[in-house]
Design a protein around this motif. Structure first.
Motif, PDB file in Angstrom:
ATOM      1  N   GLN A 213      18.743  31.486  23.857  1.00 27.62           N
ATOM      2  CA  GLN A 213      18.992  31.990  25.215  1.00 27.62           C
ATOM      3  C   GLN A 213      18.322  31.087  26.253  1.00 27.62           C
ATOM      4  O   GLN A 213      17.581  31.503  27.130  1.00 27.62           O
ATOM      5  CB  GLN A 213      18.509  33.446  25.345  1.00 27.62           C
ATOM      6  CG  GLN A 213      18.911  34.172  26.620  1.00 27.62           C
ATOM      7  CD  GLN A 213      20.407  34.262  26.879  1.00 27.62           C
ATOM      8  OE1 GLN A 213      21.199  33.803  26.090  1.00 27.62           O
ATOM      9  NE2 GLN A 213      20.774  34.853  27.991  1.00 27.62           N
ATOM     10  N   TYR A 255      24.172  37.863  30.171  1.00 26.41           N
ATOM     11  CA  TYR A 255      23.975  39.270  29.851  1.00 26.41           C
ATOM     12  C   TYR A 255      24.059  40.134  31.106  1.00 26.41           C
ATOM     13  O   TYR A 255      24.543  41.255  31.063  1.00 26.41           O
ATOM     14  CB  TYR A 255      22.610  39.486  29.190  1.00 26.41           C
ATOM     15  CG  TYR A 255      22.564  39.107  27.734  1.00 26.41           C
ATOM     16  CD1 TYR A 255      23.178  39.904  26.773  1.00 26.41           C
ATOM     17  CD2 TYR A 255      21.892  37.967  27.303  1.00 26.41           C
ATOM     18  CE1 TYR A 255      23.133  39.571  25.428  1.00 26.41           C
ATOM     19  CE2 TYR A 255      21.834  37.636  25.959  1.00 26.41           C
ATOM     20  CZ  TYR A 255      22.454  38.441  25.018  1.00 26.41           C
ATOM     21  OH  TYR A 255      22.408  38.106  23.692  1.00 26.41           O
ATOM     22  N   ASP A 259      22.010  36.092  35.365  1.00 25.62           N
ATOM     23  CA  ASP A 259      21.979  34.996  34.395  1.00 25.62           C
ATOM     24  C   ASP A 259      22.954  33.914  34.822  1.00 25.62           C
ATOM     25  O   ASP A 259      24.107  34.199  35.132  1.00 25.62           O
ATOM     26  CB  ASP A 259      22.356  35.499  32.997  1.00 25.62           C
ATOM     27  CG  ASP A 259      21.285  36.358  32.364  1.00 25.62           C
ATOM     28  OD1 ASP A 259      20.113  36.222  32.754  1.00 25.62           O
ATOM     29  OD2 ASP A 259      21.626  37.161  31.468  1.00 25.62           O
ATOM     30  N   ARG A 295      25.240  32.682  19.439  1.00 27.05           N
ATOM     31  CA  ARG A 295      25.332  33.623  20.556  1.00 27.05           C
ATOM     32  C   ARG A 295      26.386  33.194  21.571  1.00 27.05           C
ATOM     33  O   ARG A 295      27.147  34.012  22.095  1.00 27.05           O
ATOM     34  CB  ARG A 295      23.951  33.708  21.227  1.00 27.05           C
ATOM     35  CG  ARG A 295      23.844  34.741  22.325  1.00 27.05           C
ATOM     36  CD  ARG A 295      22.590  34.494  23.173  1.00 27.05           C
ATOM     37  NE  ARG A 295      21.424  34.207  22.366  1.00 27.05           N
ATOM     38  CZ  ARG A 295      20.519  35.110  22.013  1.00 27.05           C
ATOM     39  NH1 ARG A 295      20.666  36.362  22.382  1.00 27.05           N
ATOM     40  NH2 ARG A 295      19.472  34.763  21.285  1.00 27.05           N
ATOM     41  N   GLY A 299      28.675  36.159  21.856  1.00 26.65           N
ATOM     42  CA  GLY A 299      27.928  37.098  22.693  1.00 26.65           C
ATOM     43  C   GLY A 299      28.759  37.747  23.780  1.00 26.65           C
ATOM     44  O   GLY A 299      28.883  38.979  23.859  1.00 26.65           O
ATOM     45  N   GLU A 300      29.340  36.914  24.647  1.00 31.03           N
ATOM     46  CA  GLU A 300      30.120  37.449  25.763  1.00 31.03           C
ATOM     47  C   GLU A 300      31.469  37.998  25.311  1.00 31.03           C
ATOM     48  O   GLU A 300      32.135  38.717  26.065  1.00 31.03           O
ATOM     49  CB  GLU A 300      30.325  36.365  26.820  1.00 31.03           C
ATOM     50  CG  GLU A 300      29.040  35.941  27.508  1.00 31.03           C
ATOM     51  CD  GLU A 300      29.254  34.837  28.531  1.00 31.03           C
ATOM     52  OE1 GLU A 300      30.413  34.522  28.841  1.00 31.03           O
ATOM     53  OE2 GLU A 300      28.248  34.288  29.022  1.00 31.03           O
ATOM     54  N   ASN A 330      21.975  48.677  18.419  1.00 32.51           N
ATOM     55  CA  ASN A 330      21.486  47.646  19.342  1.00 32.51           C
ATOM     56  C   ASN A 330      19.963  47.730  19.421  1.00 32.51           C
ATOM     57  O   ASN A 330      19.407  48.400  20.297  1.00 32.51           O
ATOM     58  CB  ASN A 330      22.089  47.810  20.735  1.00 32.51           C
ATOM     59  CG  ASN A 330      21.668  46.685  21.679  1.00 32.51           C
ATOM     60  OD1 ASN A 330      20.813  45.861  21.343  1.00 32.51           O
ATOM     61  ND2 ASN A 330      22.244  46.638  22.855  1.00 32.51           N
ATOM     62  N   SER A 338      15.563  43.379  26.100  1.00 36.73           N
ATOM     63  CA  SER A 338      16.691  42.558  26.527  1.00 36.73           C
ATOM     64  C   SER A 338      17.506  43.265  27.608  1.00 36.73           C
ATOM     65  O   SER A 338      17.786  44.465  27.522  1.00 36.73           O
ATOM     66  CB  SER A 338      17.601  42.253  25.336  1.00 36.73           C
ATOM     67  OG  SER A 338      16.883  41.561  24.348  1.00 36.73           O
ATOM     68  N   TYR A 340      20.808  44.177  29.769  1.00 37.98           N
ATOM     69  CA  TYR A 340      22.244  44.347  29.597  1.00 37.98           C
ATOM     70  C   TYR A 340      22.836  44.961  30.852  1.00 37.98           C
ATOM     71  O   TYR A 340      22.137  45.634  31.625  1.00 37.98           O
ATOM     72  CB  TYR A 340      22.554  45.295  28.422  1.00 37.98           C
ATOM     73  CG  TYR A 340      22.342  44.707  27.061  1.00 37.98           C
ATOM     74  CD1 TYR A 340      23.289  43.884  26.478  1.00 37.98           C
ATOM     75  CD2 TYR A 340      21.177  44.987  26.336  1.00 37.98           C
ATOM     76  CE1 TYR A 340      23.099  43.341  25.215  1.00 37.98           C
ATOM     77  CE2 TYR A 340      20.980  44.462  25.072  1.00 37.98           C
ATOM     78  CZ  TYR A 340      21.942  43.638  24.521  1.00 37.98           C
ATOM     79  OH  TYR A 340      21.749  43.097  23.278  1.00 37.98           O
ATOM     80  N   SER A 388      28.438  42.251  26.741  1.00 39.44           N
ATOM     81  CA  SER A 388      27.807  41.084  26.103  1.00 39.44           C
ATOM     82  C   SER A 388      26.964  41.466  24.891  1.00 39.44           C
ATOM     83  O   SER A 388      25.824  41.024  24.724  1.00 39.44           O
ATOM     84  CB  SER A 388      26.954  40.309  27.124  1.00 39.44           C
ATOM     85  OG  SER A 388      27.757  39.750  28.133  1.00 39.44           O
ATOM     86  N   THR A 389      27.541  42.272  24.015  1.00 39.14           N
ATOM     87  CA  THR A 389      26.821  42.695  22.807  1.00 39.14           C
ATOM     88  C   THR A 389      27.407  42.083  21.535  1.00 39.14           C
ATOM     89  O   THR A 389      27.166  42.578  20.436  1.00 39.14           O
ATOM     90  CB  THR A 389      26.836  44.227  22.664  1.00 39.14           C
ATOM     91  OG1 THR A 389      28.193  44.679  22.573  1.00 39.14           O
ATOM     92  CG2 THR A 389      26.156  44.900  23.840  1.00 39.14           C
TER      93      THR A 389
END
Length: 433
Positions: A213, A255, A259, A295, A299-300, A330, A338, A340, A388-389
């Motif tokens: 990240q 996320y 960002d 990721r 991720g997205e 999660n 984190s 979100y 974004s999980t």
């Protein structure tokens, strides 16, 4: 309204869509909690990495999907179709890839404490490379390969000493890390010499990974320079010119709205400039370049759907919105706090003016998904989407409190298909005696 990621839209009924599919309808058809993955988004990012390798290194390289981010048979099949390699860190991830008929020659096997059984299995499968983490592993791999009459290609994992400006739990390139050989102590050069002398190993290159990240390009550029400097030193001291360089992964994703990740192809271009400059300066043949995005590929592309249960307001304190999932699907908030972004999927066209703490269902006071989140007004029965999980949620899911793990659905071009079935209570006791 503006959505966090470009694969998310709002349809005419005011519902959130992903990959052209209504998320409320997905929740109704497949149940909640539910992991949803946008296949087109995944493929687009893979293709971008492949094009960047072709452009920046003349095709002399390969992006490897870091399967620890999200591992199931379907994602391995997609990676195979997109011409990607695979990075695995356990016998289980390797077994999953083999079950998906992924080509073993395109797999690199990582891990700081590979077992005898895992090493034997990986040799039997014919994995392309072992990424060796320590001298104990080096000796064990050499011994096992000899007994099996195999020759194992290896990369040595090197700690380049780069501060990646990220959470301390996911910084892996500095000297105080459980991963890899240190440069500063001479340990890395010692490992090179031991590998060269090992009869059943073929040292082809080196590997590094500086963290996860990361939103800055400069740490990756510096890591490339450090690694090529070490390759120069190896050539000078041993006469061996290493042919391969794995620069790892760690590229940041979005996320939350604040960002600002650098476009991934810009990472590639700037790092490749450093690689070519160093090779000219150090009189090295440009090595084959590997990288390990995980990721940034999935991720997205993913989100998680929940059904809202109780909505509890504590006057002058906070409002808890409880959902039918939590730390079991999660765990990243309880681990890393984190950030979100969440939306009420069936009211996403309404103002996000309801400040809440999103609470999970587990018997733990710390089982939260997000605090002080601003979402649309919601009531029991609404569908909450956490965005974004796609990375490290399914991979890190557990059965704490004997909660079955959610299903995984892939969406593409307005259609959905089941990729991983929802666990049942029977699954929970399957191995009990």
């Amino acid at each position: 309204m503006n959505m966090l990621n470009d694969n998310l839209q709002v349809n005419k009924t005011g519902h959130l869509t992903i990959g052209g599919v209504d998320t409320v309808e997905l929740a109704e058809e497949f149940g909640t909690p539910l992991y949803v993955m946008d296949e087109s988004k995944i493929r687009q990012v893979c293709q971008m990495y492949k094009r960047s390798i072709d452009k920046c290194y003349g095709g002399n390289g390969l992006p490897l999907f870091a399967s620890k981010a999200f591992c199931c048979k379907e994602i391995c099949r997609i990676m195979k179709e997109e011409g990607m390699g695979l990075d695995v860190v356990s016998g289980g991830e390797l077994y999953t890839a083999m079950q998906a008929e992924f080509p073993a020659a395109l797999i690199q096997f990582h891990g700081n404490n590979k077992t005898q059984e895992e090493i034997s299995y990986a040799l039997t499968c014919g994995v392309g490379h072992f990424v060796v983490d320590n001298l104990t592993e080096l000796r064990l791999l050499n011994q096992t390969a000899g007994k099996m009459q195999r020759k194992a290609n290896i990369l040595l994992r090197i700690k380049p000493g780069i501060d990646a400006h990220t959470h301390q739990f996911i910084r892996t390139g500095q000297i105080d890390s459980k991963f890899g050989f240190a440069l500063e102590t001479g340990e890395a050069m010692e490992a090179v010499k031991a590998a060269v002398q090992a009869e059943n190993l073929l040292l082809t290159g080196v590997h590094c990974h500086i963290g996860s990240q990361i939103f800055e390009v400069q740490p990756f550029v510096l890591a490339a320079k450090v690694m090529l400097g070490f390759m120069r030193d190896v050539k000078a001291e041993t006469g061996l010119e290493l042919q391969e360089l794995n620069l790892g992964g760690g590229f940041g994703i979005k996320y939350v709205e604040t960002d600002q990740p650098v476009p991934y192809d810009q990472y590639m271009e700037q790092v490749s400039e450093a690689v070519h400059t160093c090779c000219r300066e150090y009189e090295l043949t440009p090595p084959k370049i590997y990288m390990e995005p995980g990721r940034s590929i999935v991720g997205e592309a993913g989100l998680t759907l929940y059904k809202v249960g109780a909505v509890k307001t504590i006057p002058d304190i906070r409002t808890y919105v409880s959902v039918d999932g939590g730390m079991t699907d999660n765990p990243r908030y309880i681990l890393y706090q984190s950030a979100y972004e969440a939306v009420v999927a069936n009211k996403v066209d309404q103002p996000a003016d309801f400040e809440v703490t999103i609470a999970g269902r587990c018997c733990e006071s710390g089982d939260l998904i997000q605090e002080d989140a601003r979402i649309q007004q919601c009531t029991p029965g609404d569908i909450l989407a956490v965005l974004s999980t796609g990375a490290y949620n399914y991979s890190m899911a557990s059965n704490y409190n004997r909660v079955p793990r959610p299903a995984v659905v892939f969406v593409r071009d307005g259609k959905a298909r089941l990729a991983v079935r929802r666990e049942t209570y029977a699954d929970l006791v399957h191995n009990d005696i």
